[in-house]
Design a protein around this motif. Structure first.
Motif, short mmCIF file in Angstrom:
data_model
loop_
_atom_site.label_atom_id
_atom_site.label_comp_id
_atom_site.label_asym_id
_atom_site.label_seq_id
_atom_site.Cartn_x
_atom_site.Cartn_y
_atom_site.Cartn_z
N ALA A 17 0.82 -1.31 -0.15
CA ALA A 17 -0.04 0.14 0.00
C ALA A 17 1.01 1.29 0.09
O ALA A 17 0.37 2.17 -0.71
N ALA A 18 1.96 1.09 0.80
CA ALA A 18 3.01 2.35 0.63
C ALA A 18 3.56 2.41 -0.61
O ALA A 18 4.03 3.70 -0.95
N CYS A 19 3.84 1.52 -1.04
CA CYS A 19 4.61 1.51 -2.40
C CYS A 19 3.81 1.98 -3.59
O CYS A 19 4.41 2.72 -4.53
N ALA A 20 2.42 1.56 -3.54
CA ALA A 20 1.85 1.97 -4.63
C ALA A 20 1.83 3.07 -5.15
O ALA A 20 1.92 3.64 -6.40
N SER A 21 1.77 4.38 -3.97
CA SER A 21 1.90 5.65 -4.40
C SER A 21 3.02 6.20 -4.90
O SER A 21 3.27 7.13 -5.63
N ALA A 22 4.10 5.46 -4.88
CA ALA A 22 5.40 5.74 -5.41
C ALA A 22 5.87 5.12 -6.83
O ALA A 22 6.62 5.88 -7.63
N LEU A 23 4.89 4.37 -7.25
CA LEU A 23 5.18 3.63 -8.63
C LEU A 23 5.09 4.64 -9.73
O LEU A 23 6.02 4.63 -10.56
N SER A 24 4.17 5.66 -9.63
CA SER A 24 3.88 6.48 -10.71
C SER A 24 5.13 7.59 -11.05
O SER A 24 5.38 7.98 -12.08
N GLN A 25 5.80 7.71 -9.85
CA GLN A 25 6.97 8.51 -9.92
C GLN A 25 8.33 7.90 -10.26
O GLN A 25 9.39 8.65 -10.23
N MET A 26 8.33 6.57 -10.42
CA MET A 26 9.60 5.82 -10.49
C MET A 26 10.15 5.88 -11.87
O MET A 26 9.42 6.33 -12.89
N SER A 27 11.56 5.80 -12.12
CA SER A 27 11.96 5.78 -13.34
C SER A 27 11.76 4.44 -14.17
O SER A 27 11.25 3.41 -13.44
#
Length: 395
Positions: free
Chosen positions: A119-129
């Motif tokens: 759940a914490a990782c999901a929000s970061a996926l769109s900002q990853m390279s």
């Protein structure tokens, strides 16, 4: 040597110093002893409650890089110090590190911790390279614990707009991860994937292309008109360089995608596969011979092509041997030429050194001759002065 010097100091080090020690050991490729590992785990465990989430992830990654297996008590302390909800503070680069370390150390967190982590990782996926998305997807698939469906959907959505920026390896890795995660990314994602694969065909290797096509087939892609023809055109000149695994997966994928390649493509495929048949495992052979009849144009044409290849194989071996001998002769000639040029350069350098030495010798001789003349002239002048002096006795 480095580990032996550091071992007695581990218990008195701060958390930051312990991390620096681990980084130094990992950077120089050191193999740590069991006693060093035990001392490192004992020293880091007492610092776990005071470490922030970024430091905890880096510590877990350091254990993985040093091949140190944490004990159950150490892991309990780690998960108490690292609640999954606190992972929201992680940097983007830390997510693939965390998942990769969990996979490498064969750690299986509790289900509740894992759900909160995803759940914490999901929000970061769109900002990853693209590389971070690829690494995260591969690690999540390798973890062997199915992520929640919302996370898989977020991964597909985040990766879709990065596919065009992915390298062929990253592109294949994301698609293969989605296959392993049993995801169904949808027609829009598949269209973006096909377009990215189209662009990658121009410069990817044969093995990469085989992976891309196999992933498309596994995701049940329905290719648009002309896509399979472009796959055929891009793969045809690279069939001879494919490994047994690449040939088998490509044939199976082309069959699943209902491809109808040309007779020349099938002939080139059989010509590439036949000399390597003894290197295929059972599954690869089964996939190969299941796919060939479907790919060959017309009944019995696959058998005919195999027979032709059997007849041509000795001639192919002779031609390959001739080319190898020619290459060896060219390499030997080039080596001799380099040695000759090197000898000539050495002779030139020796000649220059000898000329320089002769010039210095001539200069020294001229200098000594000049000095000798000067001394002789000085002695004569002194004698003349002595003769010209008036004698006191005669006066």
């Amino acid at each position: 040597m480095l580990g032996a010097r550091l071992a007695p100091e581990l218990s008195s080090m701060t958390a930051m110093q312990l991390m620096q020690a681990a980084k130094a050991m990992s950077g120089c490729g050191a193999t740590v002893s069991e006693s060093w590992s035990d001392a490192f785990l004992a020293s880091t465990r007492q610092h776990l409650p005071s470490m922030n989430p970024q430091a905890l992830v880096q510590l877990l990654s350091a254990l993985h890089s040093l091949d140190i297996s944490p004990t159950e008590s150490w892991l309990r302390s780690f998960f108490i110090a690292c609640p999954a909800r606190g992972l929201l503070e992680l940097r983007l680069s830390h997510w693939p590190q965390l998942l990769g370390a969990l996979v490498g150390l064969k750690v299986r967190p509790e289900g509740s911790w894992l759900r909160d982590m995803y759940a914490a990782c999901a929000s970061a996926l769109s900002q990853m390279s693209p590389q971070q998305v690829s690494d995260t997807a591969v690690a999540a698939a390798a973890l062997g614990m199915s992520p929640p469906e919302p996370w898989v959907a977020a991964l597909a959505a985040a990766s879709m707009w990065k596919l065009a920026c992915c390298s062929p390896t990253q592109l294949a890795a994301v698609a293969e991860a989605l296959v392993a995660l049993k995801a169904h990314p949808g027609p829009t994602w598949l269209q973006q994937y096909a377009a990215a694969t189209d662009a990658a065909m121009l410069w990817c290797t044969g093995e990469e292309l085989a992976r891309l096509v196999a992933a498309a087939a596994a995701l049940q892609h329905v290719p648009a008109a002309g896509w399979l023809q472009r796959v055929e055109a891009a793969s045809h000149p690279q069939l001879g360089a494919l490994s047994p695994a690449g040939l088998s997966s490509l044939a199976k994928a082309m069959q699943q995608l209902a491809a109808q390649p040309s007779l020349s493509w099938v002939y080139a495929f059989v010509s590439a596969a036949y000399p390597q048949l003894d290197q295929f495992d059972g599954g690869q052979l089964t996939g190969l011979f299941d796919a060939l009849p479907a790919l060959a144009p017309g009944p019995g044409s696959a058998d005919l092509l195999v027979q032709i290849c059997c007849q041509e194989l000795p001639a192919r071996h002779r031609e390959r041997s001739r080319i190898q001998q020619q290459q060896k002769h060219q390499q030997h000639s080039a080596q001799q030429q380099r040695q000759q040029e090197s000898g000539q350069q050495h002779s030139k350098r020796q000649g220059k050194v000898q000329n320089s030495q002769r010039q210095r010798g001539h200069k020294q001789q001229r200098s000594q001759h000049t000095k000798g003349k000067g001394v002789k002239h000085t002695d004569q002048s002194e004698q003349q002065r002595q003769l010209q002096k008036p004698s006191h006795k005669s006066s």
